[in-house]
Design a protein around this motif. Sequence first.
Motif, PDB file in Angstrom:
ATOM      1  N   LYS A 180       0.833  -1.189   0.000  1.00 44.32           N
ATOM      2  CA  LYS A 180       0.000   0.000   0.000  1.00 44.32           C
ATOM      3  C   LYS A 180       0.874   1.247   0.000  1.00 44.32           C
ATOM      4  CE  LYS A 180      -3.695  -0.845  -0.022  1.00 44.32           C
ATOM      5  NZ  LYS A 180      -4.506  -1.318  -1.184  1.00 44.32           N
ATOM      6  N   GLU A 181       0.245   2.410  -0.144  1.00 44.40           N
ATOM      7  CA  GLU A 181       1.001   3.659  -0.247  1.00 44.40           C
ATOM      8  C   GLU A 181       1.833   3.936   0.992  1.00 44.40           C
ATOM      9  OE1 GLU A 181      -1.605   6.824  -1.280  1.00 44.40           O
ATOM     10  OE2 GLU A 181      -2.087   6.011  -3.262  1.00 44.40           O
ATOM     11  N   ASP A 182       1.379   3.479   2.157  1.00 43.19           N
ATOM     12  CA  ASP A 182       2.114   3.716   3.395  1.00 43.19           C
ATOM     13  C   ASP A 182       3.182   2.654   3.653  1.00 43.19           C
ATOM     14  OD1 ASP A 182       0.494   1.592   3.897  1.00 43.19           O
ATOM     15  OD2 ASP A 182      -0.660   2.542   5.487  1.00 43.19           O
ATOM     16  N   GLN A 183       3.521   1.861   2.642  1.00 39.23           N
ATOM     17  CA  GLN A 183       4.529   0.796   2.703  1.00 39.23           C
ATOM     18  C   GLN A 183       4.042  -0.451   3.445  1.00 39.23           C
ATOM     19  OE1 GLN A 183       7.680   1.211   1.015  1.00 39.23           O
ATOM     20  NE2 GLN A 183       6.433   2.885   0.250  1.00 39.23           N
ATOM     21  N   LEU A 184       2.834  -0.397   4.029  1.00 41.51           N
ATOM     22  CA  LEU A 184       2.294  -1.587   4.660  1.00 41.51           C
ATOM     23  C   LEU A 184       1.814  -2.559   3.583  1.00 41.51           C
ATOM     24  CD1 LEU A 184       0.286  -0.002   7.612  1.00 41.51           C
ATOM     25  CD2 LEU A 184       2.636  -0.863   7.594  1.00 41.51           C
ATOM     26  N   LEU A 185       1.654  -3.822   3.980  1.00 38.74           N
ATOM     27  CA  LEU A 185       1.247  -4.846   3.036  1.00 38.74           C
ATOM     28  C   LEU A 185      -0.209  -5.247   3.276  1.00 38.74           C
ATOM     29  CD1 LEU A 185       4.402  -7.147   3.251  1.00 38.74           C
ATOM     30  CD2 LEU A 185       3.912  -5.429   1.498  1.00 38.74           C
ATOM     31  N   GLU A 186      -0.819  -5.789   2.237  1.00 40.60           N
ATOM     32  CA  GLU A 186      -2.193  -6.249   2.336  1.00 40.60           C
ATOM     33  C   GLU A 186      -2.349  -7.536   1.546  1.00 40.60           C
ATOM     34  OE1 GLU A 186      -6.229  -3.870   1.942  1.00 40.60           O
ATOM     35  OE2 GLU A 186      -5.534  -4.486  -0.052  1.00 40.60           O
ATOM     36  N   VAL A 187      -3.001  -8.520   2.163  1.00 41.63           N
ATOM     37  CA  VAL A 187      -3.398  -9.736   1.455  1.00 41.63           C
ATOM     38  C   VAL A 187      -4.871  -9.580   1.115  1.00 41.63           C
ATOM     39  CG1 VAL A 187      -3.738 -12.226   1.618  1.00 41.63           C
ATOM     40  CG2 VAL A 187      -1.731 -11.174   2.680  1.00 41.63           C
ATOM     41  N   ARG A 188      -5.217  -9.714  -0.165  1.00 43.33           N
ATOM     42  CA  ARG A 188      -6.610  -9.510  -0.548  1.00 43.33           C
ATOM     43  C   ARG A 188      -6.984 -10.444  -1.701  1.00 43.33           C
ATOM     44  NH1 ARG A 188      -6.869  -6.109  -5.066  1.00 43.33           N
ATOM     45  NH2 ARG A 188      -4.947  -4.983  -5.548  1.00 43.33           N
ATOM     46  N   VAL A 189      -8.284 -10.520  -1.922  1.00 46.14           N
ATOM     47  CA  VAL A 189      -8.804 -11.252  -3.076  1.00 46.14           C
ATOM     48  C   VAL A 189      -8.852 -10.297  -4.262  1.00 46.14           C
ATOM     49  CG1 VAL A 189     -10.753 -12.540  -4.016  1.00 46.14           C
ATOM     50  CG2 VAL A 189     -10.177 -12.749  -1.590  1.00 46.14           C
ATOM     51  N   GLU A 190      -8.322 -10.733  -5.386  1.00 44.19           N
ATOM     52  CA  GLU A 190      -8.306  -9.903  -6.595  1.00 44.19           C
ATOM     53  C   GLU A 190      -8.871 -10.702  -7.753  1.00 44.19           C
ATOM     54  OE1 GLU A 190      -8.667  -7.226  -8.473  1.00 44.19           O
ATOM     55  OE2 GLU A 190      -7.064  -6.338  -7.243  1.00 44.19           O
ATOM     56  N   ARG A 191      -9.538 -10.021  -8.652  1.00 44.03           N
ATOM     57  CA  ARG A 191     -10.067 -10.679  -9.852  1.00 44.03           C
ATOM     58  C   ARG A 191      -8.949 -10.818 -10.884  1.00 44.03           C
ATOM     59  NH1 ARG A 191     -15.271 -11.687  -9.667  1.00 44.03           N
ATOM     60  NH2 ARG A 191     -16.601 -10.513  -8.221  1.00 44.03           N
ATOM     61  N   LEU A 192      -8.856 -11.993 -11.470  1.00 38.53           N
ATOM     62  CA  LEU A 192      -7.810 -12.245 -12.453  1.00 38.53           C
ATOM     63  C   LEU A 192      -7.932 -11.324 -13.659  1.00 38.53           C
ATOM     64  CD1 LEU A 192      -7.602 -16.148 -12.405  1.00 38.53           C
ATOM     65  CD2 LEU A 192      -5.883 -14.543 -11.571  1.00 38.53           C
ATOM     66  N   ASP A 193      -9.161 -10.934 -14.016  1.00 40.53           N
ATOM     67  CA  ASP A 193      -9.287 -10.078 -15.202  1.00 40.53           C
ATOM     68  C   ASP A 193      -8.640  -8.714 -14.991  1.00 40.53           C
ATOM     69  OD1 ASP A 193     -11.185  -9.000 -13.522  1.00 40.53           O
ATOM     70  OD2 ASP A 193     -12.890  -9.391 -14.820  1.00 40.53           O
ATOM     71  N   SER A 194      -8.488  -8.281 -13.731  1.00 41.67           N
ATOM     72  CA  SER A 194      -7.812  -7.000 -13.475  1.00 41.67           C
ATOM     73  C   SER A 194      -6.297  -7.131 -13.591  1.00 41.67           C
ATOM     74  CB  SER A 194      -8.173  -6.478 -12.085  1.00 41.67           C
ATOM     75  OG  SER A 194      -7.543  -7.243 -11.075  1.00 41.67           O
ATOM     76  N   LEU A 195      -5.799  -8.379 -13.643  1.00 37.05           N
ATOM     77  CA  LEU A 195      -4.363  -8.645 -13.758  1.00 37.05           C
ATOM     78  C   LEU A 195      -4.003  -9.216 -15.135  1.00 37.05           C
ATOM     79  CD1 LEU A 195      -3.919 -10.324 -10.269  1.00 37.05           C
ATOM     80  CD2 LEU A 195      -3.099  -8.052 -10.908  1.00 37.05           C
ATOM     81  N   LYS A 196      -4.932  -9.141 -16.061  1.00 36.93           N
ATOM     82  CA  LYS A 196      -4.709  -9.727 -17.379  1.00 36.93           C
ATOM     83  C   LYS A 196      -3.442  -9.170 -18.023  1.00 36.93           C
ATOM     84  CE  LYS A 196      -7.110 -10.367 -21.818  1.00 36.93           C
ATOM     85  NZ  LYS A 196      -6.287  -9.478 -22.643  1.00 36.93           N
TER      86      LYS A 196
END
Length: 331
Positions: A180-196
Amino acid sequence: MNQVQQKVSCAFETEVISGESSLKRPHQSFKVIASTRLKASAVESDIENGACSEKIDGTCTFVALHNDRPWLWARLDRKPTKSIEKKFKKYQQQLRNWEQNPKGKERPPDFHWDAVKDFKEAPDDWIPAHRVPIVEGIPQPDRYGHMPGWLPLAATARQYCWHLDTVQLDAGLCLLLEQKEDQLLEVRVERLDSLKDCTLELIGTNVNGNPYLIGSKAAPLHILVQHGSIAVSRAPSPEYDALVKWFNEDSDSAVEGLVWRCANGMLYKVHRHHLQLPWPLEQKPRLCRSAVTINVDLSLFTDVDFEEKPLFTKLGRLHGKTYDSLCDIQL
């Protein structure tokens, strides 16, 4: 677009030292190290002003369409046959000997690949990586015999079970680690089509000896990280002495290496082994020194069946929790 389709070139001209075991591949009887000279192409690409990110130690994956659906593909490089590989290794040794002791006007040894005869058959769904040359419909290897490519995951592919941990392919979802912008990390669910058309690194308990100390044998944890997404804001100048000093002294330098993405699209890297420095490290790596939030709210996906995706459900139970480090996540 962040893609790593080919092997990323070292930012420096490299030198081969024979008779010394490689830090990266102990069975290898020579090692490749960086010289102090930046490659001319890196200078021309304005590497000095390139975007610098952490080189992540995992296995490469690719998101692309498969049967008209966004899908995760595993890296699968076509390999030479055993007999040809043996001949090529002999040629490499002859070439190293010639480079160290060129004999007057004697020509260096030569080797040519036959893309049809010299390589093992690829699975039907295999595709070559971008920029692999195609001649008369046949993918061509580079001079080192590399022919990188991709294979779409099959739900029953046991050899890719850790890849499959991170995706719900029917729903087109994946588990993504993001900075994230504050250098912290996040584990999240993402749609594959957004990573095409993006490439990502699979990291976790059963990948590359787990240098990030994530999960455990009893409760393995695997996750995807998009290439170029873990920025190194205080990275040193891409100069040899500056890099050696940074890797030895800076608190941010507990990384496998650095990757620069230049404005012209070229990628360059420096691995700790290029500088004759060890990896993995005894101390906690940089990726595990930031707090991480679990943002896996499965209630947003009421029409998705996660019954056969235990990693999704386990992380879903931790939704909203923040941990001091990736190492602290207990499934």
